[in-house]
Design a protein around this motif. Structure first.
Motif, PDB file in Angstrom:
ATOM      1  N   VAL A  14      10.024  32.972  71.498  1.00  0.00           N
ATOM      2  CA  VAL A  14      11.212  33.229  70.694  1.00  0.00           C
ATOM      3  C   VAL A  14      11.988  31.942  70.448  1.00  0.00           C
ATOM      4  O   VAL A  14      12.005  31.039  71.290  1.00  0.00           O
ATOM      5  CB  VAL A  14      12.123  34.289  71.349  1.00  0.00           C
ATOM      6  N   ASP A  15      12.586  31.874  69.274  1.00  0.00           N
ATOM      7  CA  ASP A  15      13.444  30.749  68.926  1.00  0.00           C
ATOM      8  C   ASP A  15      14.383  31.238  67.839  1.00  0.00           C
ATOM      9  O   ASP A  15      13.968  31.995  66.961  1.00  0.00           O
ATOM     10  CB  ASP A  15      12.621  29.553  68.426  1.00  0.00           C
ATOM     11  N   LEU A  16      15.635  30.817  67.898  1.00  0.00           N
ATOM     12  CA  LEU A  16      16.612  31.234  66.897  1.00  0.00           C
ATOM     13  C   LEU A  16      16.538  30.396  65.627  1.00  0.00           C
ATOM     14  O   LEU A  16      17.152  30.733  64.620  1.00  0.00           O
ATOM     15  CB  LEU A  16      18.026  31.175  67.490  1.00  0.00           C
ATOM     16  N   ASP A  17      15.762  29.317  65.668  1.00  0.00           N
ATOM     17  CA  ASP A  17      15.649  28.401  64.534  1.00  0.00           C
ATOM     18  C   ASP A  17      14.429  28.763  63.694  1.00  0.00           C
ATOM     19  O   ASP A  17      13.288  28.612  64.145  1.00  0.00           O
ATOM     20  CB  ASP A  17      15.546  26.970  65.051  1.00  0.00           C
ATOM     21  N   PRO A  18      14.622  29.224  62.451  1.00  0.00           N
ATOM     22  CA  PRO A  18      13.468  29.586  61.617  1.00  0.00           C
ATOM     23  C   PRO A  18      12.557  28.395  61.315  1.00  0.00           C
ATOM     24  O   PRO A  18      11.346  28.575  61.139  1.00  0.00           O
ATOM     25  CB  PRO A  18      14.090  30.145  60.334  1.00  0.00           C
ATOM     26  N   VAL A  19      13.100  27.186  61.259  1.00  0.00           N
ATOM     27  CA  VAL A  19      12.268  25.997  61.037  1.00  0.00           C
ATOM     28  C   VAL A  19      11.316  25.809  62.216  1.00  0.00           C
ATOM     29  O   VAL A  19      10.121  25.551  62.031  1.00  0.00           O
ATOM     30  CB  VAL A  19      13.137  24.736  60.817  1.00  0.00           C
ATOM     31  N   ALA A  20      11.839  25.956  63.428  1.00  0.00           N
ATOM     32  CA  ALA A  20      10.995  25.838  64.624  1.00  0.00           C
ATOM     33  C   ALA A  20       9.895  26.893  64.613  1.00  0.00           C
ATOM     34  O   ALA A  20       8.744  26.598  64.948  1.00  0.00           O
ATOM     35  CB  ALA A  20      11.835  25.956  65.891  1.00  0.00           C
ATOM     36  N   LEU A  21      10.227  28.106  64.220  1.00  0.00           N
ATOM     37  CA  LEU A  21       9.213  29.166  64.182  1.00  0.00           C
ATOM     38  C   LEU A  21       8.107  28.850  63.180  1.00  0.00           C
ATOM     39  O   LEU A  21       6.938  29.121  63.445  1.00  0.00           O
ATOM     40  CB  LEU A  21       9.854  30.517  63.868  1.00  0.00           C
ATOM     41  N   ASN A  22       8.453  28.259  62.054  1.00  0.00           N
ATOM     42  CA  ASN A  22       7.423  27.858  61.084  1.00  0.00           C
ATOM     43  C   ASN A  22       6.527  26.763  61.647  1.00  0.00           C
ATOM     44  O   ASN A  22       5.309  26.796  61.469  1.00  0.00           O
ATOM     45  CB  ASN A  22       8.071  27.403  59.772  1.00  0.00           C
ATOM     46  N   VAL A  23       7.123  25.793  62.345  1.00  0.00           N
ATOM     47  CA  VAL A  23       6.342  24.728  62.981  1.00  0.00           C
ATOM     48  C   VAL A  23       5.434  25.328  64.052  1.00  0.00           C
ATOM     49  O   VAL A  23       4.239  25.014  64.127  1.00  0.00           O
ATOM     50  CB  VAL A  23       7.269  23.644  63.586  1.00  0.00           C
ATOM     51  N   ALA A  24       5.990  26.207  64.878  1.00  0.00           N
ATOM     52  CA  ALA A  24       5.205  26.849  65.938  1.00  0.00           C
ATOM     53  C   ALA A  24       4.044  27.638  65.349  1.00  0.00           C
ATOM     54  O   ALA A  24       2.914  27.568  65.849  1.00  0.00           O
ATOM     55  CB  ALA A  24       6.104  27.758  66.780  1.00  0.00           C
ATOM     56  N   ARG A  25       4.308  28.377  64.285  1.00  0.00           N
ATOM     57  CA  ARG A  25       3.251  29.188  63.651  1.00  0.00           C
ATOM     58  C   ARG A  25       2.058  28.316  63.245  1.00  0.00           C
ATOM     59  O   ARG A  25       0.902  28.664  63.477  1.00  0.00           O
ATOM     60  CB  ARG A  25       3.837  29.913  62.429  1.00  0.00           C
ATOM     61  N   GLU A  26       2.343  27.153  62.679  1.00  0.00           N
ATOM     62  CA  GLU A  26       1.272  26.238  62.270  1.00  0.00           C
ATOM     63  C   GLU A  26       0.522  25.690  63.497  1.00  0.00           C
ATOM     64  O   GLU A  26      -0.701  25.574  63.486  1.00  0.00           O
ATOM     65  CB  GLU A  26       1.847  25.094  61.432  1.00  0.00           C
ATOM     66  N   ASN A  27       1.254  25.383  64.564  1.00  0.00           N
ATOM     67  CA  ASN A  27       0.610  24.870  65.783  1.00  0.00           C
ATOM     68  C   ASN A  27      -0.241  25.939  66.463  1.00  0.00           C
ATOM     69  O   ASN A  27      -1.307  25.634  67.003  1.00  0.00           O
ATOM     70  CB  ASN A  27       1.649  24.298  66.742  1.00  0.00           C
ATOM     71  N   LEU A  28       0.196  27.181  66.422  1.00  0.00           N
ATOM     72  CA  LEU A  28      -0.612  28.273  66.997  1.00  0.00           C
ATOM     73  C   LEU A  28      -1.931  28.387  66.241  1.00  0.00           C
ATOM     74  O   LEU A  28      -2.993  28.538  66.844  1.00  0.00           O
ATOM     75  CB  LEU A  28       0.140  29.607  66.927  1.00  0.00           C
ATOM     76  N   ARG A  29      -1.836  28.334  64.909  1.00  0.00           N
ATOM     77  CA  ARG A  29      -3.040  28.402  64.078  1.00  0.00           C
ATOM     78  C   ARG A  29      -3.973  27.235  64.379  1.00  0.00           C
ATOM     79  O   ARG A  29      -5.166  27.413  64.571  1.00  0.00           O
ATOM     80  CB  ARG A  29      -2.651  28.403  62.595  1.00  0.00           C
ATOM     81  N   CYS A  30      -3.420  26.047  64.467  1.00  0.00           N
ATOM     82  CA  CYS A  30      -4.206  24.837  64.713  1.00  0.00           C
ATOM     83  C   CYS A  30      -4.924  24.889  66.070  1.00  0.00           C
ATOM     84  O   CYS A  30      -6.010  24.340  66.223  1.00  0.00           O
ATOM     85  CB  CYS A  30      -3.266  23.632  64.648  1.00  0.00           C
ATOM     86  N   ASN A  31      -4.324  25.583  67.049  1.00  0.00           N
ATOM     87  CA  ASN A  31      -4.904  25.694  68.389  1.00  0.00           C
ATOM     88  C   ASN A  31      -5.670  27.006  68.591  1.00  0.00           C
ATOM     89  O   ASN A  31      -6.111  27.300  69.697  1.00  0.00           O
ATOM     90  CB  ASN A  31      -3.795  25.558  69.441  1.00  0.00           C
TER      91      ASN A  31
END
Length: 192
Positions: free
Chosen positions: A103-120
């Motif tokens: 969880v994160d309250l920052d939508p920008v962080a969630l978009n970055v995390a989403r890409e990193n999850l996909r990459c891994n």
């Protein structure tokens, strides 16, 4: 000053690095050493916190490495509060978590995390959300919060309530002057 792309000029400082005994953390533009027995985590931090170069992130990863074998025999699920780049959620999955709520309250962080999850290749095991911790109705074997001391103190009851019996709470970003306050928030119900 010479015109330069400042957003990418820092790339030269982020190189593959060992964290604990379990991980190589590498940016997507570099290749980790091939002779290793470590899990590889590829991170593009973008505008989110969490490359593994900061001491608090490294510390959380090292504690995750220590507690994962202690909960692996159970239904090991975890909560990553303030996920940022998603590095801690990814580390939890790579060390055996079946499901991680990040969880994160920052939508920008969630978009970055989403890409990193996909990459891994861990996106199926990590649920990303903007939910506040107090709104989550589950408990977890491992709860990680790499936040400011003030945020941890303000969220103490909510964080505490998310840790399952015999579970682990890993906290970081605690400045030395605030350590006593943070410990006092959790000392009654947790071994410190």
């Amino acid at each position: 000053l010479k015109d330069r792309n400042w957003n990418s000029s820092w790339h030269r400082f982020f190189r593959p690095q060992k964290i604990g005994k379990a991980f190589w953390v590498t940016p997507p533009w570099a290749t980790p050493p091939t002779l290793h027995r470590r899990q590889v985590i590829t991170i593009e931090p973008g505008m989110a916190f969490g490359t593994g170069t900061h001491a608090t992130t490294r510390g959380c990863m090292e504690f995750i490495e220590q507690v994962a074998p202690l909960v692996r025999g159970t239904e090991f699920n975890a909560l990553d509060v303030g996920t940022g780049s998603g590095i801690l959620a990814i580390a939890l999955v790579k060390l055996g978590a079946r499901k991680v709520w990040a969880v994160d309250l920052d939508p920008v962080a969630l978009n970055v995390a989403r890409e990193n999850l996909r990459c891994n290749h861990v996106q199926e095991k990590i649920y990303l959300s903007e939910a506040k911790v107090s709104r989550i109705r589950k408990s977890f074997s491992v709860v990680v919060a790499n936040l400011t001391a003030e945020t941890i103190i303000d969220s103490a009851r909510a964080l505490e309530s998310k840790v399952a019996a015999k579970g682990f709470l890993i906290l970081s970003v605690i400045l030395t002057p605030k350590t006593g306050q943070v410990i006092n928030q959790f000392a009654v119900d947790f071994k410190v």
